[in-house]
Design a protein around this motif. Structure first.
Motif, PDB file in Angstrom:
ATOM      1  N   TYR A 172       0.780  -1.184  -0.068  1.00  0.00           N
ATOM      2  CA  TYR A 172      -0.057   0.017  -0.169  1.00  0.00           C
ATOM      3  C   TYR A 172       0.842   1.172   0.087  1.00  0.00           C
ATOM      4  CZ  TYR A 172      -3.211  -3.490   1.540  1.00  0.00           C
ATOM      5  OH  TYR A 172      -4.150  -4.678   1.852  1.00  0.00           O
ATOM      6  N   VAL A 173       0.315   2.157  -0.506  1.00  0.00           N
ATOM      7  CA  VAL A 173       0.853   3.684  -0.206  1.00  0.00           C
ATOM      8  C   VAL A 173      -0.277   4.607   0.029  1.00  0.00           C
ATOM      9  CG1 VAL A 173       2.684   3.445  -2.271  1.00  0.00           C
ATOM     10  CG2 VAL A 173       0.370   4.298  -2.909  1.00  0.00           C
ATOM     11  N   GLN A 225      -2.052  -1.897  -4.570  1.00  0.00           N
ATOM     12  CA  GLN A 225      -1.221  -1.919  -5.964  1.00  0.00           C
ATOM     13  C   GLN A 225      -2.114  -2.126  -6.982  1.00  0.00           C
ATOM     14  OE1 GLN A 225       1.114  -5.261  -3.968  1.00  0.00           O
ATOM     15  NE2 GLN A 225       3.006  -4.194  -5.198  1.00  0.00           N
ATOM     16  N   ALA A 249       3.516   5.378  -5.390  1.00  0.00           N
ATOM     17  CA  ALA A 249       3.686   4.184  -6.140  1.00  0.00           C
ATOM     18  C   ALA A 249       4.872   3.924  -6.887  1.00  0.00           C
ATOM     19  CB  ALA A 249       2.425   3.639  -6.852  1.00  0.00           C
ATOM     20  N   TRP A 284       6.707   0.227  -7.995  1.00  0.00           N
ATOM     21  CA  TRP A 284       5.736  -0.527  -8.396  1.00  0.00           C
ATOM     22  C   TRP A 284       5.621  -0.703  -9.986  1.00  0.00           C
ATOM     23  CZ3 TRP A 284       0.940   0.604  -4.670  1.00  0.00           C
ATOM     24  CH2 TRP A 284       1.433   0.277  -3.443  1.00  0.00           C
ATOM     25  N   CYS A 315       1.416   3.293 -14.423  1.00  0.00           N
ATOM     26  CA  CYS A 315       0.548   3.582 -12.932  1.00  0.00           C
ATOM     27  C   CYS A 315      -0.681   4.068 -13.518  1.00  0.00           C
ATOM     28  CB  CYS A 315       1.381   4.386 -12.138  1.00  0.00           C
ATOM     29  SG  CYS A 315       0.469   4.286 -10.582  1.00  0.00           S
TER      30      CYS A 315
END
Length: 499
Positions: free
Chosen positions: A3-4, A21, A440, A445, A452
């Protein structure tokens, strides 16, 4: 699952999003804080309120989070632009922050124009001087509060101050620095030429990094107060409009954004830094590295609607109010509103102008007034779209976010007035999502912000312009554009009677 957290430091509240994510918003917390408006045109806040409310929000997120806090990998920020926070050499705040919508600096703006020169200023910063920018605020403090200015060791922008309080690290980043009127846009560095001319020691400026750049981790004290791991990575973040664009997927040529919050923004992606709009719209660094965006601003967009509601319909929910305007014809039965409650920025950089209702008739009821407010906000935003189009930019698809995207009626009005396809996102979270996407991307990620966006963002609905309505609005828009010049002198004359 990792998570962010995206933190959006707004004008009236801080909003925190916990995002996984897959781009799902798992938790959301908002904490409000007050404006300080001691005099007409003044708008300030206590920076410590930002920190206190953010830490409260983070602690609440952690309390609600059912997983392991070590799975919250990163945090990044979006923030209100242009605000001035001054700190001494021990990093103590010297006065309240002066905000973006503060208009006390008209005298300083004219001095900057005279000393630096309009053309040189535009060449260096890509923008004309306006009351909302940071440089006029610095000059105002220097001239009016010299005892404070002499003690100032560094200035910070709002979200950068918040990030400093969470990490102990002082930085700015390019998308926010571009709104200070102190950044050399071509060289991507602070302009010592402007500092020299204005008489400001540029050592007061913080180091600049990219929006996705890793800054450090949370301090031990912040970790204890919030419950987050001290290993949580912190990334620089971006200006609210840059993050709003990221959060709406405006990351390639041809994409535009309409964001209606307290202020309203029309923003268009730019790959190159030398597109010439002659200063008619703002030109800023994007939150994506080595890209830019052009932007027009309506100072009192959502603010006009919230003012109307609080003044004339305080007990009615927004949803009920908006439903009532659906059957009011385009043009509000001959009633026109200009949203100049706090002055205006694009295309009229005017801190003195104030709003008007034109064409009031005894048959007009609350629903006509309300629709005219919504239409007036949209007409003001359309003036920026017109500038883009007049300069050869194709505007056929606009992603709408913020308060204006919460009403299907307003989204259709936008499509009709803008004469463009208006897109509503499935999980629209505005600048807070853009901040989460920067975290992220910074956390590794994705290989790019575009990748993204492809994962995080989905279209929910598309609104197409209706020809009959669009044609009617086009005619009314021509009338709308005449109101500014016809009321300018009246507002100049009335200024002496304002409190």
């Amino acid at each position: 699952m990792k998570y962010v957290i995206g933190v959006d430091l707004g004008t009236s509240a801080v909003k925190l999003l916990l995002v996984n994510q897959e781009g799902d918003v798992c938790l959301e917390v908002s904490k409000s804080y007050p404006l300080i408006q001691g005099k007409s045109g003044y708008s300030e806040q206590d920076p410590e309120q930002w920190v206190e409310k953010t830490e409260e929000g983070l602690a609440e997120l952690v309390q609600q989070f059912p997983g392991n806090v070590n799975d919250i990998e990163g945090i990044s920020f979006s923030g209100q632009m242009h605000g001035l926070v001054l700190m001494d050499e021990k990093h103590r705040v010297l006065r309240n922050a002066i905000l973006w919508n503060d208009t006390r600096t008209t005298k300083q703006c004219r001095e900057i124009e005279e000393i630096v020169g309009k053309e040189q200023l535009l060449q260096i910063t890509k923008n004309h001087v306006l009351e909302g920018f940071t440089l006029p605020k610095l000059l105002w403090v220097k001239q009016n509060e010299p005892y404070i200015f002499e003690r100032a060791a560094v200035f910070m922008l709002p979200k950068d101050y918040l990030r400093y309080c969470l990490t102990g690290k002082i930085h700015s980043e390019y998308s926010d620095a571009a709104g200070t009127l102190l950044l050399d846009m071509n060289e991507k560095e602070w302009s010592y030429r402007i500092g020299e001319l204005i008489g400001i020691n540029m050592d007061i400026c913080p180091p600049i990094v990219e929006s996705h750049e890793y800054i450090g981790t949370l301090t031990d004290n912040v970790s204890k107060r919030t419950g987050l791991s001290e290993k949580t990575k912190v990334f620089a973040g971006g200006a609210d409009n840059a993050c709003g664009a990221i959060g709406a997927g405006v990351l390639s040529e041809g994409k535009s954004l309409c964001s209606i919050g307290t202020s309203g923004v029309v923003l268009s992606y730019e790959k190159q830094k030398d597109q010439d709009y002659g200063g008619k719209v703002h030109y800023f660094n994007h939150g994506e590295e080595n890209t830019y965006y052009t932007m027009g601003v309506t100072l009192s967009a959502g603010h006009s609607l919230s003012w109307f509601k609080s003044t004339f319909a305080p007990d009615e929910p927004y949803e009920d109010l908006m439903e009532k305007i659906e059957n009011v014809p385009a043009g509000s039965n001959g009633l026109l509103f200009t949203p100049y409650l706090s002055g205006e920025r694009t295309p009229h950089a005017d801190s003195v102008i104030r709003g008007s209702f034109i064409g009031i008739h005894s048959r007009h009821s609350k629903k006509e007034f309300l629709r005219s407010v919504v239409e007036g906000i949209t007409f003001s935003l359309n003036e920026s779209i017109q500038i883009f189009r007049e300069n050869g930019k194709k505007i056929d698809t606009i992603v709408s976010i913020g308060g204006g995207a919460k009403s299907s009626i307003w989204l259709q009005i936008q499509a009709d007035v803008f004469r463009a396809k208006v897109v509503k996102l499935k999980n629209e979270q505005g600048p807070g999502m853009g901040a989460a996407m920067l975290a992220a991307y910074g956390s590794g990620w994705f290989s790019s912000l575009q990748e993204c966006a492809d994962t995080f963002l989905d279209i929910q609905e598309v609104y197409n312009p209706q020809k009959e309505q669009s044609d009617r609005y086009a005619a009314i828009f021509e009338v709308y554009k005449t109101v500014y010049e016809k009321t300018k002198q009246i507002n100049e004359d009335m200024k002496a009677f304002r409190q």
